[in-house]
Design a protein around this motif. Sequence first.
Motif, PDB file in Angstrom:
ATOM      1  N   LEU A  67       0.888  -1.209  -0.014  1.00 56.52           N
ATOM      2  CA  LEU A  67       0.374  -0.004   0.011  1.00 56.52           C
ATOM      3  C   LEU A  67       0.849   1.418  -0.267  1.00 56.52           C
ATOM      4  CD1 LEU A  67      -2.818   1.283   0.282  1.00 56.52           C
ATOM      5  CD2 LEU A  67      -2.596   1.109   2.830  1.00 56.52           C
ATOM      6  N   VAL A  68       1.933   1.362   0.800  1.00 57.01           N
ATOM      7  CA  VAL A  68       2.942   2.363   0.799  1.00 57.01           C
ATOM      8  C   VAL A  68       3.454   2.526  -0.397  1.00 57.01           C
ATOM      9  CG1 VAL A  68       4.951   3.313   1.934  1.00 57.01           C
ATOM     10  CG2 VAL A  68       3.171   1.999   3.312  1.00 57.01           C
ATOM     11  N   VAL A  69       4.138   1.497  -1.096  1.00 60.80           N
ATOM     12  CA  VAL A  69       4.689   1.479  -2.427  1.00 60.80           C
ATOM     13  C   VAL A  69       3.897   2.348  -3.564  1.00 60.80           C
ATOM     14  CG1 VAL A  69       5.786   0.146  -4.290  1.00 60.80           C
ATOM     15  CG2 VAL A  69       6.249  -0.231  -2.131  1.00 60.80           C
ATOM     16  N   LEU A  70       2.532   1.680  -3.403  1.00 62.89           N
ATOM     17  CA  LEU A  70       1.435   1.939  -4.430  1.00 62.89           C
ATOM     18  C   LEU A  70       1.161   3.746  -4.400  1.00 62.89           C
ATOM     19  CD1 LEU A  70      -0.810   1.487  -6.568  1.00 62.89           C
ATOM     20  CD2 LEU A  70      -2.248   0.935  -4.883  1.00 62.89           C
ATOM     21  N   VAL A  71       0.811   4.076  -2.925  1.00 62.40           N
ATOM     22  CA  VAL A  71       0.784   5.638  -2.899  1.00 62.40           C
ATOM     23  C   VAL A  71       1.685   6.318  -3.121  1.00 62.40           C
ATOM     24  CG1 VAL A  71       0.384   7.090  -0.852  1.00 62.40           C
ATOM     25  CG2 VAL A  71      -0.916   5.212  -0.923  1.00 62.40           C
ATOM     26  N   GLN A  74       2.163   6.294  -7.149  1.00 65.33           N
ATOM     27  CA  GLN A  74       0.915   7.016  -7.820  1.00 65.33           C
ATOM     28  C   GLN A  74       1.020   8.600  -7.617  1.00 65.33           C
ATOM     29  OE1 GLN A  74      -2.668   5.017  -7.243  1.00 65.33           O
ATOM     30  NE2 GLN A  74      -2.364   3.512  -9.160  1.00 65.33           N
ATOM     31  N   ASN A  75       1.559   8.965  -6.637  1.00 67.51           N
ATOM     32  CA  ASN A  75       1.560  10.403  -6.263  1.00 67.51           C
ATOM     33  C   ASN A  75       2.762  11.194  -6.764  1.00 67.51           C
ATOM     34  OD1 ASN A  75       1.031  13.081  -5.079  1.00 67.51           O
ATOM     35  ND2 ASN A  75       0.268  11.989  -3.348  1.00 67.51           N
ATOM     36  N   PRO A  76       2.757  11.917  -7.756  1.00 65.78           N
ATOM     37  CA  PRO A  76       3.810  12.697  -8.432  1.00 65.78           C
ATOM     38  C   PRO A  76       4.598  13.918  -7.203  1.00 65.78           C
ATOM     39  CG  PRO A  76       2.336  12.690  -9.961  1.00 65.78           C
ATOM     40  CD  PRO A  76       1.639  12.280  -8.595  1.00 65.78           C
ATOM     41  N   ALA A  77       3.592  14.173  -6.470  1.00 65.77           N
ATOM     42  CA  ALA A  77       4.169  14.943  -5.350  1.00 65.77           C
ATOM     43  C   ALA A  77       4.948  14.363  -4.348  1.00 65.77           C
ATOM     44  CB  ALA A  77       2.919  15.601  -4.659  1.00 65.77           C
ATOM     45  N   LEU A  78       5.122  13.048  -4.137  1.00 67.18           N
ATOM     46  CA  LEU A  78       5.918  12.427  -3.292  1.00 67.18           C
ATOM     47  C   LEU A  78       7.105  11.800  -3.873  1.00 67.18           C
ATOM     48  CD1 LEU A  78       3.193  10.207  -1.354  1.00 67.18           C
ATOM     49  CD2 LEU A  78       4.068  12.589  -0.710  1.00 67.18           C
ATOM     50  N   ARG A  79       7.910  12.864  -4.413  1.00 65.74           N
ATOM     51  CA  ARG A  79       9.211  12.521  -5.074  1.00 65.74           C
ATOM     52  C   ARG A  79      10.423  13.307  -4.331  1.00 65.74           C
ATOM     53  NH1 ARG A  79       6.383   9.428  -6.696  1.00 65.74           N
ATOM     54  NH2 ARG A  79       5.400   8.935  -8.810  1.00 65.74           N
ATOM     55  N   ALA A  80      10.410  13.716  -3.198  1.00 62.16           N
ATOM     56  CA  ALA A  80      11.303  14.343  -2.258  1.00 62.16           C
ATOM     57  C   ALA A  80      12.280  13.374  -1.924  1.00 62.16           C
ATOM     58  CB  ALA A  80      10.924  15.303  -1.232  1.00 62.16           C
ATOM     59  N   PRO A  81      13.505  13.622  -1.609  1.00 61.18           N
ATOM     60  CA  PRO A  81      14.506  12.597  -1.251  1.00 61.18           C
ATOM     61  C   PRO A  81      13.960  11.812   0.022  1.00 61.18           C
ATOM     62  CG  PRO A  81      15.576  14.559  -1.568  1.00 61.18           C
ATOM     63  CD  PRO A  81      14.183  14.850  -1.630  1.00 61.18           C
ATOM     64  N   MET A  82      13.150  12.294   1.022  1.00 57.64           N
ATOM     65  CA  MET A  82      12.507  11.813   2.229  1.00 57.64           C
ATOM     66  C   MET A  82      11.708  10.774   1.451  1.00 57.64           C
ATOM     67  SD  MET A  82      10.198  13.083   5.149  1.00 57.64           S
ATOM     68  CE  MET A  82       9.156  14.008   4.102  1.00 57.64           C
ATOM     69  N   ASN A 309       3.539  10.136   8.372  1.00 54.85           N
ATOM     70  CA  ASN A 309       3.623  11.245   7.641  1.00 54.85           C
ATOM     71  C   ASN A 309       2.543  12.091   6.979  1.00 54.85           C
ATOM     72  OD1 ASN A 309       4.559  12.425   4.669  1.00 54.85           O
ATOM     73  ND2 ASN A 309       6.137  12.372   5.946  1.00 54.85           N
ATOM     74  N   GLN A 310       2.325  13.227   7.304  1.00 52.55           N
ATOM     75  CA  GLN A 310       1.092  14.103   6.920  1.00 52.55           C
ATOM     76  C   GLN A 310       0.813  13.808   5.372  1.00 52.55           C
ATOM     77  OE1 GLN A 310       1.334  17.857   8.481  1.00 52.55           O
ATOM     78  NE2 GLN A 310       2.716  18.514   6.900  1.00 52.55           N
ATOM     79  N   GLU A 311       1.807  14.115   4.637  1.00 53.60           N
ATOM     80  CA  GLU A 311       1.843  14.015   3.285  1.00 53.60           C
ATOM     81  C   GLU A 311       1.071  12.692   2.597  1.00 53.60           C
ATOM     82  OE1 GLU A 311       4.341  15.269   4.614  1.00 53.60           O
ATOM     83  OE2 GLU A 311       4.312  17.375   4.043  1.00 53.60           O
ATOM     84  N   ILE A 312       1.989  11.496   3.334  1.00 63.63           N
ATOM     85  CA  ILE A 312       1.547  10.261   2.868  1.00 63.63           C
ATOM     86  C   ILE A 312       0.129  10.049   3.430  1.00 63.63           C
ATOM     87  CG2 ILE A 312       1.757   7.725   3.116  1.00 63.63           C
ATOM     88  CD1 ILE A 312       4.824   8.394   3.406  1.00 63.63           C
ATOM     89  N   GLN A 313      -0.426  10.545   4.540  1.00 62.55           N
ATOM     90  CA  GLN A 313      -1.559  10.612   5.047  1.00 62.55           C
ATOM     91  C   GLN A 313      -2.670  11.094   4.283  1.00 62.55           C
ATOM     92  OE1 GLN A 313      -2.076  11.789   9.216  1.00 62.55           O
ATOM     93  NE2 GLN A 313      -0.493  10.288   9.943  1.00 62.55           N
ATOM     94  N   ARG A 314      -2.290  12.243   3.606  1.00 61.48           N
ATOM     95  CA  ARG A 314      -3.264  12.808   2.745  1.00 61.48           C
ATOM     96  C   ARG A 314      -3.438  11.903   1.527  1.00 61.48           C
ATOM     97  NH1 ARG A 314       0.046  17.934   3.568  1.00 61.48           N
ATOM     98  NH2 ARG A 314      -0.837  19.029   5.501  1.00 61.48           N
ATOM     99  N   ALA A 315      -2.264  11.467   1.002  1.00 60.50           N
ATOM    100  CA  ALA A 315      -2.337  10.752  -0.263  1.00 60.50           C
ATOM    101  C   ALA A 315      -3.210   9.362   0.086  1.00 60.50           C
ATOM    102  CB  ALA A 315      -1.166  10.158  -0.827  1.00 60.50           C
ATOM    103  N   LEU A 316      -3.016   8.851   1.118  1.00 58.04           N
ATOM    104  CA  LEU A 316      -3.890   7.606   1.609  1.00 58.04           C
ATOM    105  C   LEU A 316      -5.427   7.901   1.721  1.00 58.04           C
ATOM    106  CD1 LEU A 316      -1.697   5.861   4.353  1.00 58.04           C
ATOM    107  CD2 LEU A 316      -2.155   5.141   2.055  1.00 58.04           C
ATOM    108  N   TRP A 317      -5.587   8.992   2.219  1.00 61.42           N
ATOM    109  CA  TRP A 317      -7.115   9.467   2.493  1.00 61.42           C
ATOM    110  C   TRP A 317      -7.509   9.528   0.953  1.00 61.42           C
ATOM    111  CZ3 TRP A 317     -10.404   8.943   6.089  1.00 61.42           C
ATOM    112  CH2 TRP A 317     -10.109   8.811   7.298  1.00 61.42           C
TER     113      TRP A 317
END
Length: 338
Positions: A67-71, A74-82, A309-317
């Motif tokens: 699920l984490v890998v999929l999120v 699929q989310n282009p905004a999650l491309r930061a080094p972290m 992580n709040q960004e991943i939480q938003r993507a999951l929702w």
Amino acid sequence: MSEESLVSPSWVTPDPTLSSRGAEPDNATAALFPAAVAPPRPPDWLVNPWDVVLCTSGALIACENGLVVLVIWQNPALRAPMFLLIGSLALADLLAGLGLVLHFFFAYLLRSDPAQLLTVGLVVASFSASIFSLLAITIDRYLSLYYALTYNSERTLTFTYTMLVLLWGVSLCLGLLPVTGVNCLGAESTCSIVRPLTKNNVAVLSVSFLLLFGLMLQLYVQICKIVLHHAHQIALQHHFLAATPHYVTTRKGVSTLALILGTFAACWMPFTVYSLVGDYTYPPLYTYATLVPATYNSIINPLIYAFRNQEIQRALWLVCCGCVPASVAQRARTPSDV
């Protein structure tokens, strides 16, 4: 399956005190148990319950990290080094979970040495990549605090890609060792607590883990010093050290770092220490009792590094229900998220 098969559907070497299935009983056994009342042997299809536990853990690990890998994928905004490093950790744990499941099915269905070597190699490579990814995340967090002004530069992204290439390259080499001949299938006396890995192979992995753990401990100590120093400077400006909200959240951040390191040590340290002192003659129960908690680290990793992580939480929702709750959207990042 032939009666002469030497493959054991388990992670451990068969008890050397037991005779092979095709051997004739000795005189003492024949005297105690005549042919008409020979002692029953466990059926070939009997499943080791510890292997079932490992397979179940592997399935949970695969689903959770998938699920984490999929999120992240699929989310282009999650491309930061972290996020790249969190994705690497999730991918490594996903492959480890699949390796545990495949090992169970191959061991009890195929019962072949090549299949066992491939699955064990996959598990070794995946767990190695998982531990290396944890180290890379620690390094990234340290650099993000120590070089806060220049962290979001192109140089940081290049350094992250370099770490990813190195950690996956080294992990792949470690996983290929059993497949390329560094195994104990030809000489059971060289087996470690985990078949078919040799004692030397497991010793190298264990010592490497201890070195990596020491490096992570040192980095987290430095992170705590930097965070506490920043919190102290901000608190002095408000003239109320203990009452400052920033100080409270900073203490939570330090507690989070202790939780991360403590969880990592609690999961892997028993298996690492036992790998150094044990060998194939030790009771299999000890191996499983230390190996199963080590797999739990891959279950806990998404809870610590991804789902908080709040960004991943938003993507999951957004993936789950197409909306983001106000409590998640408005939550500010604090030092406890470090």
